[in-house]
Design a protein around this motif. Structure first.
Motif, PDB file in Angstrom:
ATOM      1  N   ALA A  83       0.851  -1.197   0.000  1.00  0.00           N
ATOM      2  CA  ALA A  83       0.000   0.000   0.000  1.00  0.00           C
ATOM      3  C   ALA A  83       0.879   1.237   0.000  1.00  0.00           C
ATOM      4  CB  ALA A  83      -0.912  -0.007   1.219  1.00  0.00           C
ATOM      5  N   VAL A  84       0.709   2.086  -1.017  1.00  0.00           N
ATOM      6  CA  VAL A  84       1.584   3.247  -1.159  1.00  0.00           C
ATOM      7  C   VAL A  84       0.784   4.535  -1.310  1.00  0.00           C
ATOM      8  CG1 VAL A  84       3.650   4.136  -2.272  1.00  0.00           C
ATOM      9  CG2 VAL A  84       3.141   1.697  -2.413  1.00  0.00           C
ATOM     10  N   VAL A  85       0.441   5.125  -0.193  1.00  0.00           N
ATOM     11  CA  VAL A  85      -0.009   6.517  -0.158  1.00  0.00           C
ATOM     12  C   VAL A  85       1.029   7.155   0.731  1.00  0.00           C
ATOM     13  CG1 VAL A  85      -1.836   8.103   0.515  1.00  0.00           C
ATOM     14  CG2 VAL A  85      -2.421   5.843  -0.434  1.00  0.00           C
ATOM     15  N   ASP A  86       1.875   7.979   0.165  1.00  0.00           N
ATOM     16  CA  ASP A  86       3.180   8.212   0.783  1.00  0.00           C
ATOM     17  C   ASP A  86       3.635   9.654   0.656  1.00  0.00           C
ATOM     18  OD1 ASP A  86       5.552   7.588   2.033  1.00  0.00           O
ATOM     19  OD2 ASP A  86       6.449   6.579   0.298  1.00  0.00           O
ATOM     20  N   PRO A  87       2.885  10.599   1.259  1.00  0.00           N
ATOM     21  CA  PRO A  87       3.282  12.005   1.116  1.00  0.00           C
ATOM     22  C   PRO A  87       4.668  12.289   1.687  1.00  0.00           C
ATOM     23  CG  PRO A  87       1.464  11.765   2.693  1.00  0.00           C
ATOM     24  CD  PRO A  87       1.610  10.451   1.985  1.00  0.00           C
ATOM     25  N   GLY A  88       5.154  11.443   2.591  1.00  0.00           N
ATOM     26  CA  GLY A  88       6.454  11.708   3.203  1.00  0.00           C
ATOM     27  C   GLY A  88       7.607  10.974   2.539  1.00  0.00           C
ATOM     28  N   VAL A  89       7.399  10.506   1.302  1.00  0.00           N
ATOM     29  CA  VAL A  89       8.429   9.688   0.632  1.00  0.00           C
ATOM     30  C   VAL A  89       9.797  10.377   0.614  1.00  0.00           C
ATOM     31  CG1 VAL A  89       7.838  10.550  -1.686  1.00  0.00           C
ATOM     32  CG2 VAL A  89       8.979   8.338  -1.437  1.00  0.00           C
ATOM     33  N   GLY A  90      10.808   9.588   0.928  1.00  0.00           N
ATOM     34  CA  GLY A  90      12.168  10.098   0.860  1.00  0.00           C
ATOM     35  C   GLY A  90      12.604  10.810   2.132  1.00  0.00           C
ATOM     36  N   GLY A  91      11.645  11.123   2.990  1.00  0.00           N
ATOM     37  CA  GLY A  91      11.971  11.808   4.241  1.00  0.00           C
ATOM     38  C   GLY A  91      12.303  10.806   5.334  1.00  0.00           C
ATOM     39  N   ARG A  92      12.014  11.179   6.598  1.00  0.00           N
ATOM     40  CA  ARG A  92      12.484  10.330   7.697  1.00  0.00           C
ATOM     41  C   ARG A  92      11.516   9.216   8.070  1.00  0.00           C
ATOM     42  NH1 ARG A  92      14.697  15.071  11.420  1.00  0.00           N
ATOM     43  NH2 ARG A  92      13.463  16.150   9.843  1.00  0.00           N
ATOM     44  N   ARG A  93      10.344   9.179   7.451  1.00  0.00           N
ATOM     45  CA  ARG A  93       9.396   8.119   7.821  1.00  0.00           C
ATOM     46  C   ARG A  93      10.013   6.770   7.469  1.00  0.00           C
ATOM     47  NH1 ARG A  93       9.638   5.692   3.879  1.00  0.00           N
ATOM     48  NH2 ARG A  93       8.676   5.967   1.846  1.00  0.00           N
ATOM     49  N   LYS A  94       9.701   5.781   8.315  1.00  0.00           N
ATOM     50  CA  LYS A  94      10.230   4.440   8.089  1.00  0.00           C
ATOM     51  C   LYS A  94       9.520   3.724   6.947  1.00  0.00           C
ATOM     52  CE  LYS A  94      11.237   3.920  12.998  1.00  0.00           C
ATOM     53  NZ  LYS A  94      10.610   3.555  14.280  1.00  0.00           N
ATOM     54  N   ALA A  95      10.127   2.644   6.504  1.00  0.00           N
ATOM     55  CA  ALA A  95       9.469   1.694   5.604  1.00  0.00           C
ATOM     56  C   ALA A  95       9.157   0.451   6.420  1.00  0.00           C
ATOM     57  CB  ALA A  95      10.393   1.352   4.440  1.00  0.00           C
ATOM     58  N   LEU A  96       7.912  -0.033   6.335  1.00  0.00           N
ATOM     59  CA  LEU A  96       7.494  -1.129   7.210  1.00  0.00           C
ATOM     60  C   LEU A  96       7.081  -2.382   6.439  1.00  0.00           C
ATOM     61  CD1 LEU A  96       5.196   0.562   9.903  1.00  0.00           C
ATOM     62  CD2 LEU A  96       7.667   0.121  10.023  1.00  0.00           C
ATOM     63  N   LEU A  97       7.337  -3.505   7.105  1.00  0.00           N
ATOM     64  CA  LEU A  97       6.805  -4.802   6.693  1.00  0.00           C
ATOM     65  C   LEU A  97       6.092  -5.360   7.912  1.00  0.00           C
ATOM     66  CD1 LEU A  97       6.516  -7.572   5.362  1.00  0.00           C
ATOM     67  CD2 LEU A  97       8.970  -7.909   5.682  1.00  0.00           C
ATOM     68  N   VAL A  98       4.769  -5.529   7.798  1.00  0.00           N
ATOM     69  CA  VAL A  98       3.977  -6.022   8.920  1.00  0.00           C
ATOM     70  C   VAL A  98       3.524  -7.443   8.627  1.00  0.00           C
ATOM     71  CG1 VAL A  98       1.920  -5.646  10.337  1.00  0.00           C
ATOM     72  CG2 VAL A  98       3.172  -3.681   9.393  1.00  0.00           C
ATOM     73  N   LYS A  99       3.787  -8.337   9.568  1.00  0.00           N
ATOM     74  CA  LYS A  99       3.300  -9.712   9.458  1.00  0.00           C
ATOM     75  C   LYS A  99       2.140  -9.866  10.419  1.00  0.00           C
ATOM     76  CE  LYS A  99       3.538 -14.349   9.177  1.00  0.00           C
ATOM     77  NZ  LYS A  99       2.081 -14.433   9.483  1.00  0.00           N
ATOM     78  N   THR A 100       0.959 -10.155   9.884  1.00  0.00           N
ATOM     79  CA  THR A 100      -0.172 -10.452  10.764  1.00  0.00           C
ATOM     80  C   THR A 100      -0.380 -11.963  10.750  1.00  0.00           C
ATOM     81  OG1 THR A 100      -1.939 -10.434   9.110  1.00  0.00           O
ATOM     82  CG2 THR A 100      -1.223  -8.287   9.973  1.00  0.00           C
ATOM     83  N   LYS A 101      -1.402 -12.405  11.439  1.00  0.00           N
ATOM     84  CA  LYS A 101      -1.685 -13.842  11.479  1.00  0.00           C
ATOM     85  C   LYS A 101      -1.858 -14.398  10.066  1.00  0.00           C
ATOM     86  CE  LYS A 101      -5.082 -16.917  13.630  1.00  0.00           C
ATOM     87  NZ  LYS A 101      -6.464 -16.830  13.130  1.00  0.00           N
ATOM     88  N   GLY A 102      -2.555 -13.640   9.220  1.00  0.00           N
ATOM     89  CA  GLY A 102      -2.911 -14.211   7.922  1.00  0.00           C
ATOM     90  C   GLY A 102      -2.200 -13.649   6.711  1.00  0.00           C
TER      91      GLY A 102
END
Lengths: 281, 281, 281
Positions: A83-102
């Motif tokens: 999912a990429v809605v990313d107004p802060g791209v390139g700035g200090r916001r992290k990049a995440l990988l979330v693992k849920t149960k499914g």
């Protein structure tokens, strides 16, 4: 189907038929979405790519999160959702990988993943830091292509989530606004107007049941400053063509609809408009 | 990834997992795009089909060529790209199959393929003449379906490029307009306004470097007849929300953007608007 | 290709490479289309999903049927086509599975399937009643996801059509409006305006031939209340840029077009506008 849980919790994706979904605010007129798919197929030949939508309102993280959360439960266990809605791209916001149960969710740390994540069970949140799994030239304005899709494709190939970076607890915990229940009245708001003009609120079926509203009774609905009596029905055809009704939409939320017409235009509703439901008349 | 070259130059596509991309000005409301995909899958069961865009401005060969060229480098070697912006369909214009070092391009001979072709190395240009590889009934108004997609699908099946026709040197050599550098000033034009309203120019990163413009300095930008000082930055967030900046976009071209807003509306820019960059103030 | 018949009539789909197409009036801004694809891939991993369009005019069953019928002949035998324009969802309308000589059609019983069905040979019409092949929780507003796509995916897995319900002869037999031929005049109507503004009528090539109209002659065309002489040509380029002509479009119907311009805007035509063709001047 809807409630089916994955057969087992896994930290790697089964690489025989991985599915990667894409959601963004990129629209469909530019090379951006095609480029993301090219990156995925360059890394993971077998990936099946499915578009959820690329028409999220520009920079609207919450709308993106809502649409993602509505679609995600219908995909097989192990699906990777980017999912990429990313107004802060390139700035200090992290990049995440979330693992849920499914399933797996990949995207910027601005909350867009968390509505979908929290409706399942969050098992791990990884901050993506390993440069090995992005493109060799990461642009500063398009992490959807250069980071998120590259990570998703490597994940589809069976790379373990621990390879992408370290676990973190420090991420944006965006929550969907919750309706307020006071006595016999539920006050919520419009969270999405769909393509048919159906007014989707943040009021859940369970909220309606808690207050004791029953199907096929008349209820009082206030949208913005206008109050109207309408049926709390089950299907659009419960009222005549052109009449308003309230029902539980396909994602489990209360919708105000007009049978075969555009409720949002008729009722002047848009995202954020207050909606309240009561019995009084 | 971006610079990765194909493992070897080939004249046939490896038929185990062929990828065919589609780009056109057909929009998405008609049966046209679906029909093209049906033709491909009727001939080549294993083809993976990827849409780049079907929203090129009607008949705008140059815009189609620009978007194609921006997406093509991200696909794996051997990918077949079909591009159909074809105002001359059914007339005397040729049908082309271009083999570059890394990929294949199929479409009308009006230049649409040549921006993408010339950024790689053109190895062969074939005029498609063999009726064996079109549909048995070729319509006069829809060669995208009846010729180009049929050829792409046979190519995906491993048919050698020489089977489709003979080599030609007589084809339209459309070139992307080049900016003009005079002293410390670069004069170019708007070649694309993206879905976010970013104003994409034909000024490349290398042009900016040649004149010596450096990131995080102020530059003077003239868009149409209005001149403004703005930052030459690296990411949208380098300026406050609502402020203008210049940066190198994800395709390597200078863009004028407004952080989280629509630069084209704000600056009144559209395709063809003149843009110049200088140091003076 | 266009006339190629399926190798054999089958009542089960060959499960090695099933194709499922989707057509709807859902638009592309909501989670709906993505959810349908998730349901299909949850049931049938190997299915190749192709969008025909999701931009049918809302609730316009006839337009949906027209677009479906135009695309369907280009897909391989055995393809499963799901069409969801469904204003009566959740009410008493049946859910249908239609087996023709060459393909399968799944959707609501409102006629949307029948234009595509009747141009092939209808072999069986099944009323879908077996709850085993829908999702366990069928919503009352989204049978596209919970019934039609689930059925299509089980069909793709090789489930026999008889498993889904019983044969019926009681279904809506929507027919495409037929033009009227009186002497040397053909009177029809606009059935679709395509994305280019081409005015597609319900007048077929065979109607034109029956009256004896020949290509590259001038004909008299009345659109609404305005009459104009124009060429009955073969390709758009038969007339100068900006000039009107009549030709047989890619789906076999007479179209009024303007070379490289929007005929519908220029002639003020929309769906339902009367069009007649004659020789007199």
């Amino acid at each position: 189907m809807r409630k089916k849980s994955p057969s087992a919790s896994r930290e790697v994706v089964s690489p025989d038929s991985p599915i990667i979904t894409l959601l963004s605010d990129f629209g469909s007129t530019d090379p951006y979405v095609g480029s993301m798919k090219g990156v995925i197929l360059s890394i993971s030949k077998k990936a099946t790519i499915v578009d959820i939508t690329h028409s999220v309102a520009k920079f609207d993280v919450l709308e993106g999160g809502f649409i993602l959360a509505a679609a995600v439960p219908y995909f097989p266990p192990g699906t990777i959702h980017v999912a990429v809605v990313d107004p802060g791209v390139g700035g200090r916001r992290k990049a995440l990988l979330v693992k849920t149960k499914g399933y797996y969710l990949v995207g910027p740390d601005n909350g867009i993943l968390m509505v979908a994540a929290s409706q399942d069970r969050v098992e791990k949140v990884i901050e993506i830091t390993n440069p090995r799994y992005g493109l060799s030239q990461v642009s500063s304005t398009f992490h959807g292509r250069d980071v998120f899709c590259a990570v998703a494709a490597h994940l589809a190939n069976g790379v373990s989530i621990a390879e992408f970076g370290s676990e973190t607890n420090d991420y944006v915990k965006l929550e969907f606004p919750k309706p307020d229940i006071t006595g016999q009245t539920i006050s919520g708001e419009v969270v999405h107007v769909d393509n048919f003009g159906n007014i989707v609120t943040n009021i859940k079926f369970t909220d309606m049941a808690e207050v004791g509203f029953e199907r096929n009774t008349m209820i009082t609905v206030t949208i913005g400053s206008v109050t109207e009596r309408m049926k709390y029905g089950r299907i659009y055809g419960d009222v005549a063509v052109g009449e308003s009704l309230a029902l539980i939409g396909s994602a489990g939320f209360l919708e105000i609809s007009v049978n075969q017409d555009n409720a949002a235009s008729i009722h002047g509703a848009k995202k954020g408009t207050r909606v309240s439901i009561s019995r009084c008349h």
